[in-house]
Design a protein around this motif. Sequence first.
Motif, PDB file in Angstrom:
ATOM      1  N   GLY A   9      47.187  32.883  50.454  1.00 47.50           N
ATOM      2  CA  GLY A   9      48.810  33.140  49.487  1.00 47.50           C
ATOM      3  C   GLY A   9      48.328  35.017  49.035  1.00 47.50           C
ATOM      4  N   LEU A  10      49.253  35.017  48.437  1.00 48.83           N
ATOM      5  CA  LEU A  10      49.497  36.145  47.512  1.00 48.83           C
ATOM      6  C   LEU A  10      49.105  36.029  46.135  1.00 48.83           C
ATOM      7  CD1 LEU A  10      50.636  38.904  46.788  1.00 48.83           C
ATOM      8  CD2 LEU A  10      52.976  38.139  47.004  1.00 48.83           C
ATOM      9  N   VAL A  11      48.045  36.674  45.445  1.00 46.83           N
ATOM     10  CA  VAL A  11      47.454  36.126  44.645  1.00 46.83           C
ATOM     11  C   VAL A  11      47.406  37.824  43.689  1.00 46.83           C
ATOM     12  CG1 VAL A  11      44.983  36.547  45.244  1.00 46.83           C
ATOM     13  CG2 VAL A  11      45.838  35.115  42.825  1.00 46.83           C
ATOM     14  N   GLN A  12      47.468  38.192  42.602  1.00 49.14           N
ATOM     15  CA  GLN A  12      47.035  39.163  41.692  1.00 49.14           C
ATOM     16  C   GLN A  12      45.294  39.521  41.342  1.00 49.14           C
ATOM     17  OE1 GLN A  12      48.917  39.256  37.867  1.00 49.14           O
ATOM     18  NE2 GLN A  12      50.238  40.478  39.082  1.00 49.14           N
ATOM     19  N   ALA A  13      44.965  40.644  41.782  1.00 52.62           N
ATOM     20  CA  ALA A  13      43.544  40.614  40.774  1.00 52.62           C
ATOM     21  C   ALA A  13      43.292  40.429  40.021  1.00 52.62           C
ATOM     22  CB  ALA A  13      43.191  42.510  41.103  1.00 52.62           C
ATOM     23  N   GLY A  14      41.548  39.449  40.901  1.00 60.10           N
ATOM     24  CA  GLY A  14      41.021  38.537  39.142  1.00 60.10           C
ATOM     25  C   GLY A  14      41.696  37.648  39.852  1.00 60.10           C
ATOM     26  N   GLY A  15      43.059  36.761  40.180  1.00 61.10           N
ATOM     27  CA  GLY A  15      42.825  35.098  40.496  1.00 61.10           C
ATOM     28  C   GLY A  15      42.283  34.915  41.309  1.00 61.10           C
ATOM     29  N   SER A  16      42.094  33.394  41.584  1.00 68.88           N
ATOM     30  CA  SER A  16      41.385  32.629  42.329  1.00 68.88           C
ATOM     31  C   SER A  16      42.393  31.736  43.389  1.00 68.88           C
ATOM     32  CB  SER A  16      40.504  31.371  41.383  1.00 68.88           C
ATOM     33  OG  SER A  16      40.003  32.152  40.848  1.00 68.88           O
ATOM     34  N   LEU A  86      39.112  37.915  43.008  1.00 67.46           N
ATOM     35  CA  LEU A  86      39.422  38.459  43.563  1.00 67.46           C
ATOM     36  C   LEU A  86      39.582  39.987  43.278  1.00 67.46           C
ATOM     37  CD1 LEU A  86      41.456  35.503  44.921  1.00 67.46           C
ATOM     38  CD2 LEU A  86      39.783  36.399  46.458  1.00 67.46           C
ATOM     39  N   LYS A  87      39.787  40.624  44.513  1.00 66.49           N
ATOM     40  CA  LYS A  87      40.141  41.685  44.325  1.00 66.49           C
ATOM     41  C   LYS A  87      41.300  42.427  45.484  1.00 66.49           C
ATOM     42  CE  LYS A  87      35.116  42.927  42.979  1.00 66.49           C
ATOM     43  NZ  LYS A  87      33.584  43.402  43.654  1.00 66.49           N
ATOM     44  N   PRO A  88      41.775  43.918  45.616  1.00 64.96           N
ATOM     45  CA  PRO A  88      42.725  43.581  46.468  1.00 64.96           C
ATOM     46  C   PRO A  88      41.463  44.560  47.672  1.00 64.96           C
ATOM     47  CG  PRO A  88      43.202  45.434  44.576  1.00 64.96           C
ATOM     48  CD  PRO A  88      41.826  43.939  44.382  1.00 64.96           C
ATOM     49  N   GLU A  89      40.480  44.286  48.185  1.00 65.29           N
ATOM     50  CA  GLU A  89      39.460  44.783  49.731  1.00 65.29           C
ATOM     51  C   GLU A  89      39.349  43.147  50.001  1.00 65.29           C
ATOM     52  OE1 GLU A  89      39.233  46.132  46.121  1.00 65.29           O
ATOM     53  OE2 GLU A  89      36.673  46.388  45.938  1.00 65.29           O
ATOM     54  N   ASP A  90      39.865  42.158  49.075  1.00 61.73           N
ATOM     55  CA  ASP A  90      39.179  41.022  49.362  1.00 61.73           C
ATOM     56  C   ASP A  90      40.729  40.770  50.927  1.00 61.73           C
ATOM     57  OD1 ASP A  90      37.974  39.444  46.995  1.00 61.73           O
ATOM     58  OD2 ASP A  90      36.726  40.472  48.507  1.00 61.73           O
ATOM     59  N   THR A  91      42.276  41.249  50.701  1.00 63.50           N
ATOM     60  CA  THR A  91      42.639  41.067  51.197  1.00 63.50           C
ATOM     61  C   THR A  91      42.688  40.957  52.975  1.00 63.50           C
ATOM     62  OG1 THR A  91      44.651  42.114  49.966  1.00 63.50           O
ATOM     63  CG2 THR A  91      45.394  42.687  51.703  1.00 63.50           C
ATOM     64  N   LEU A 118      46.193  34.001  55.849  1.00 62.74           N
ATOM     65  CA  LEU A 118      46.150  35.245  55.168  1.00 62.74           C
ATOM     66  C   LEU A 118      46.065  35.091  53.860  1.00 62.74           C
ATOM     67  CD1 LEU A 118      46.974  38.293  55.193  1.00 62.74           C
ATOM     68  CD2 LEU A 118      49.243  37.923  55.114  1.00 62.74           C
ATOM     69  N   VAL A 119      45.396  35.773  53.459  1.00 68.22           N
ATOM     70  CA  VAL A 119      44.667  36.156  51.952  1.00 68.22           C
ATOM     71  C   VAL A 119      45.356  37.314  51.387  1.00 68.22           C
ATOM     72  CG1 VAL A 119      43.425  36.314  49.704  1.00 68.22           C
ATOM     73  CG2 VAL A 119      43.283  34.286  51.590  1.00 68.22           C
ATOM     74  N   THR A 120      46.096  37.681  50.586  1.00 71.95           N
ATOM     75  CA  THR A 120      46.888  38.855  49.911  1.00 71.95           C
ATOM     76  C   THR A 120      46.059  38.933  48.759  1.00 71.95           C
ATOM     77  OG1 THR A 120      48.842  39.091  51.700  1.00 71.95           O
ATOM     78  CG2 THR A 120      49.132  41.063  50.038  1.00 71.95           C
ATOM     79  N   VAL A 121      46.058  40.119  48.332  1.00 74.58           N
ATOM     80  CA  VAL A 121      45.255  39.859  46.685  1.00 74.58           C
ATOM     81  C   VAL A 121      45.866  41.530  46.195  1.00 74.58           C
ATOM     82  CG1 VAL A 121      43.353  40.214  45.404  1.00 74.58           C
ATOM     83  CG2 VAL A 121      43.215  39.507  46.911  1.00 74.58           C
ATOM     84  N   SER A 122      46.972  41.252  45.370  1.00 73.50           N
ATOM     85  CA  SER A 122      47.421  42.881  44.681  1.00 73.50           C
ATOM     86  C   SER A 122      46.999  42.969  43.601  1.00 73.50           C
ATOM     87  CB  SER A 122      49.395  41.958  44.618  1.00 73.50           C
ATOM     88  OG  SER A 122      48.939  41.443  43.233  1.00 73.50           O
ATOM     89  N   SER A 123      46.460  44.957  43.411  1.00 67.93           N
ATOM     90  CA  SER A 123      46.680  45.067  42.033  1.00 67.93           C
ATOM     91  C   SER A 123      47.221  45.414  41.400  1.00 67.93           C
ATOM     92  CB  SER A 123      45.949  46.851  42.729  1.00 67.93           C
ATOM     93  OG  SER A 123      47.193  47.132  43.147  1.00 67.93           O
TER      94      SER A 123
END
Length: 123
Positions: A9-16, A86-91, A118-123
Amino acid sequence: VQLQASGGGLVQAGGSLRLSCAASGRTFSSYGMGWFRQAPGKEREFVAHISWSGDLIRYADSVKGRFTISRDNAKNTIVYLQMNSLKPEDTAVHYCAAKRGLNSYTAGTYEYWGQGTLVTVSS
């Protein structure tokens, strides 16, 4: 024979997020299980592996200390990937895979693959 990955899913940076991989169609309790990921324009890379017994675990340096792999062989094998900080580079699209024998960092040695989540990490 099927590996079904879910939990992306979509998560903000630092999330799980926690990914799950449910195995069916055969007995995977004796198989080592791995997680790989592939970001756009990049090759598929190793993330983590857990042996059939759960006593041997390996992580990529990029996720060590943030991700935790585990498995439940009670009925049908389920493998989890708990992803913290999580970091944006984990996308990436994250795939689970299964293999017999020794742990491996190499995607080509795995026999069965899930469809990816799909894992999407937003900054």
